[in-house]
Design a protein around this motif. Sequence first.
Motif, PDB file in Angstrom:
ATOM      1  N   GLY A  79       0.969  -1.551   3.185  1.00  0.00           N
ATOM      2  CA  GLY A  79      -0.193  -0.678   3.058  1.00  0.00           C
ATOM      3  C   GLY A  79      -1.490  -1.454   3.047  1.00  0.00           C
ATOM      4  N   PRO A  80      -1.812  -2.209   4.109  1.00  0.00           N
ATOM      5  CA  PRO A  80      -2.941  -3.146   4.070  1.00  0.00           C
ATOM      6  C   PRO A  80      -4.332  -2.528   4.140  1.00  0.00           C
ATOM      7  CG  PRO A  80      -1.315  -3.755   5.751  1.00  0.00           C
ATOM      8  CD  PRO A  80      -1.049  -2.338   5.351  1.00  0.00           C
ATOM      9  N   GLY A  81      -4.439  -1.213   4.160  1.00  0.00           N
ATOM     10  CA  GLY A  81      -5.765  -0.592   4.187  1.00  0.00           C
ATOM     11  C   GLY A  81      -6.525  -0.947   5.448  1.00  0.00           C
ATOM     12  N   GLU A  82      -7.743  -1.442   5.271  1.00  0.00           N
ATOM     13  CA  GLU A  82      -8.561  -1.853   6.410  1.00  0.00           C
ATOM     14  C   GLU A  82      -8.153  -3.224   6.948  1.00  0.00           C
ATOM     15  OE1 GLU A  82     -10.736   0.063   7.811  1.00  0.00           O
ATOM     16  OE2 GLU A  82     -11.063   1.616   6.308  1.00  0.00           O
ATOM     17  N   GLY A  83      -7.298  -3.956   6.210  1.00  0.00           N
ATOM     18  CA  GLY A  83      -6.906  -5.301   6.612  1.00  0.00           C
ATOM     19  C   GLY A  83      -7.770  -6.390   6.012  1.00  0.00           C
ATOM     20  N   GLN A  84      -8.671  -6.007   5.102  1.00  0.00           N
ATOM     21  CA  GLN A  84      -9.607  -6.996   4.554  1.00  0.00           C
ATOM     22  C   GLN A  84      -8.904  -8.069   3.725  1.00  0.00           C
ATOM     23  OE1 GLN A  84     -11.668  -3.760   2.714  1.00  0.00           O
ATOM     24  NE2 GLN A  84     -13.542  -4.112   3.867  1.00  0.00           N
ATOM     25  N   LEU A  85      -7.979  -7.672   2.855  1.00  0.00           N
ATOM     26  CA  LEU A  85      -7.289  -8.651   2.025  1.00  0.00           C
ATOM     27  C   LEU A  85      -6.452  -9.583   2.896  1.00  0.00           C
ATOM     28  CD1 LEU A  85      -6.582  -9.752  -0.758  1.00  0.00           C
ATOM     29  CD2 LEU A  85      -4.782  -8.027  -0.923  1.00  0.00           C
ATOM     30  N   ALA A  86      -5.778  -9.046   3.892  1.00  0.00           N
ATOM     31  CA  ALA A  86      -4.973  -9.880   4.789  1.00  0.00           C
ATOM     32  C   ALA A  86      -5.841 -10.921   5.486  1.00  0.00           C
ATOM     33  CB  ALA A  86      -4.258  -9.001   5.814  1.00  0.00           C
ATOM     34  N   HIS A 150      -0.881  -3.825  -2.895  1.00  0.00           N
ATOM     35  CA  HIS A 150      -2.162  -3.628  -3.566  1.00  0.00           C
ATOM     36  C   HIS A 150      -2.642  -2.202  -3.324  1.00  0.00           C
ATOM     37  CE1 HIS A 150      -6.605  -3.773  -3.921  1.00  0.00           C
ATOM     38  NE2 HIS A 150      -6.329  -4.554  -4.945  1.00  0.00           N
ATOM     39  N   GLU A 151      -2.670  -1.412  -4.381  1.00  0.00           N
ATOM     40  CA  GLU A 151      -3.048   0.004  -4.298  1.00  0.00           C
ATOM     41  C   GLU A 151      -2.221   0.727  -3.228  1.00  0.00           C
ATOM     42  OE1 GLU A 151      -6.930   1.490  -5.121  1.00  0.00           O
ATOM     43  OE2 GLU A 151      -7.781  -0.536  -5.174  1.00  0.00           O
ATOM     44  N   VAL A 152      -0.919   0.562  -3.314  1.00  0.00           N
ATOM     45  CA  VAL A 152       0.008   1.198  -2.379  1.00  0.00           C
ATOM     46  C   VAL A 152       0.863   2.247  -3.085  1.00  0.00           C
ATOM     47  CG1 VAL A 152       1.996   0.812  -0.860  1.00  0.00           C
ATOM     48  CG2 VAL A 152       0.105  -0.816  -0.872  1.00  0.00           C
ATOM     49  N   LEU A 153       1.475   1.851  -4.197  1.00  0.00           N
ATOM     50  CA  LEU A 153       2.444   2.739  -4.843  1.00  0.00           C
ATOM     51  C   LEU A 153       1.782   3.974  -5.454  1.00  0.00           C
ATOM     52  CD1 LEU A 153       4.917   0.216  -6.508  1.00  0.00           C
ATOM     53  CD2 LEU A 153       4.817   1.073  -4.164  1.00  0.00           C
ATOM     54  N   ASP A 154       0.491   3.891  -5.750  1.00  0.00           N
ATOM     55  CA  ASP A 154      -0.189   5.068  -6.301  1.00  0.00           C
ATOM     56  C   ASP A 154      -0.383   6.159  -5.251  1.00  0.00           C
ATOM     57  OD1 ASP A 154      -2.132   3.760  -4.806  1.00  0.00           O
ATOM     58  OD2 ASP A 154      -3.755   4.212  -6.197  1.00  0.00           O
ATOM     59  N   ALA A 155      -0.153   5.812  -3.980  1.00  0.00           N
ATOM     60  CA  ALA A 155      -0.291   6.805  -2.910  1.00  0.00           C
ATOM     61  C   ALA A 155       1.058   7.327  -2.425  1.00  0.00           C
ATOM     62  CB  ALA A 155      -1.070   6.213  -1.737  1.00  0.00           C
ATOM     63  N   LEU A 156       2.162   6.898  -3.061  1.00  0.00           N
ATOM     64  CA  LEU A 156       3.452   7.500  -2.736  1.00  0.00           C
ATOM     65  C   LEU A 156       3.460   8.940  -3.230  1.00  0.00           C
ATOM     66  CD1 LEU A 156       5.976   4.672  -3.727  1.00  0.00           C
ATOM     67  CD2 LEU A 156       5.125   5.229  -1.441  1.00  0.00           C
ATOM     68  N   ALA A 157       4.077   9.809  -2.465  1.00  0.00           N
ATOM     69  CA  ALA A 157       4.127  11.221  -2.852  1.00  0.00           C
ATOM     70  C   ALA A 157       4.866  11.392  -4.177  1.00  0.00           C
ATOM     71  CB  ALA A 157       4.799  12.038  -1.765  1.00  0.00           C
ATOM     72  N   VAL A 158       4.290  12.175  -5.067  1.00  0.00           N
ATOM     73  CA  VAL A 158       4.878  12.426  -6.387  1.00  0.00           C
ATOM     74  C   VAL A 158       5.258  13.895  -6.508  1.00  0.00           C
ATOM     75  CG1 VAL A 158       3.560  10.577  -7.516  1.00  0.00           C
ATOM     76  CG2 VAL A 158       2.617  12.899  -7.439  1.00  0.00           C
ATOM     77  N   GLU A 159       6.196  14.143  -7.411  1.00  0.00           N
ATOM     78  CA  GLU A 159       6.443  15.516  -7.822  1.00  0.00           C
ATOM     79  C   GLU A 159       5.550  15.835  -9.018  1.00  0.00           C
ATOM     80  OE1 GLU A 159       7.799  17.546  -6.121  1.00  0.00           O
ATOM     81  OE2 GLU A 159       9.604  16.785  -5.142  1.00  0.00           O
ATOM     82  N   ARG A 160       5.109  17.070  -9.081  1.00  0.00           N
ATOM     83  CA  ARG A 160       4.402  17.563 -10.266  1.00  0.00           C
ATOM     84  C   ARG A 160       5.395  18.399 -11.062  1.00  0.00           C
ATOM     85  NH1 ARG A 160      -0.894  16.718 -11.959  1.00  0.00           N
ATOM     86  NH2 ARG A 160      -1.566  18.875 -11.756  1.00  0.00           N
TER      87      ARG A 160
END
Length: 373
Positions: A79-86, A150-160
């Motif tokens: 989940g590299p986002g914009e690629g900035q960290l890479a 980095h800020e990847v797992l918080d965007a995994l789909a969750v159940e409510r």
Amino acid sequence: MERLQAAGGWVPFSTYMDWALHDSSHGAYGAGRLQVGPSGDFATSPSLGPDFAELLLPQLLQWFQQQPGDGPLALIETGPGEGQLALQLSEAIARDAPELRERLELVLVEPNPGMAERQRALLADAPLRCRWQSFAQLQESPLTGVMLAHEVLDALAVERVLWDGQDWRLQGVSLVGDAALELAAGPPLSEALRLELDALIPGPSRPEGWCTEWHVGLTPWLAQAAAALSQGQLLVIDYAHEAWRYYAPQRSNGTLMAYRGQRASDDPLLEPGHWDLTAHLCLESLERAAAASGWSLLGQRRQGEALLALGLAQRLHALQQGSPAELADLLSRREALLRYVDPSALGDFRWIALQRSGAVGAQPLFLQDPPLA
């Protein structure tokens, strides 16, 4: 709307969240709509400048040095986002550890075509070899090295999940009329999910209407990650709470938030596909999912403490030696460094280190005491 109608007018929240974020045509990430950075939809630590990557680098180098032999190594960013960290890490490695340049490749795991296209453009001239692979492709020939989430797992789909006063129920998204959405209670939880929830939510029943998230995607994601890495470490950097904080009675609406244009909302149904949706991790849930997927926990720490252990205070002090001509840049870097450790923001992120196979080496640098000078 058409999908909801086809599904009978109601879907579990995890299905809705996956559509809203990852649909290749309409999802916020899948279609490449979201922009990461101070002038985009939300800022991340790497988007504030290269200091974050340079502080992270010693930890990565310690782990690379612990890998046996002199064979090829990989830095895998999921989940590299914009690629900035890479990009920042590849530049720092080429500059500060040139001996690794021939052995090390940068592997990016990006499931969303819209984001991958932007990453390829940014990394076209990166000093390290780069390739894009899926977890499924990596599982055919697992790598040795370090994996970043980095800020990847918080965007995994969750159940409510919702307490209706008598029973736990799934919360989902339903269609109201022809063009409106609402959160609505669904069927009771399965017995397996109920037992998992009961283990983390002790004490008296919650008030009617109390709602929270359950991270159903953690174990599958960690299992895929483990199968892609034959030996090495995984560093998860994300917002996370202990279970006693996550599932406290007063946290009656969970942690789910939506972000767009530097604005935050607790309404996850706003303009589906145009807002980022994110939910904090529960540390105990993550640790259990990791153990079930073949990972060993090395330790965890808040980001502010981790970066101080990696020399942030010394870096702040060094800024004082800059010339007046560099004042604007120095002030910008100082602001970014302070934001990294701000306990009310990025400083409250958790760094969670996991080990995949092999003997555990020396204590990770970010878990050690900060240097005195």
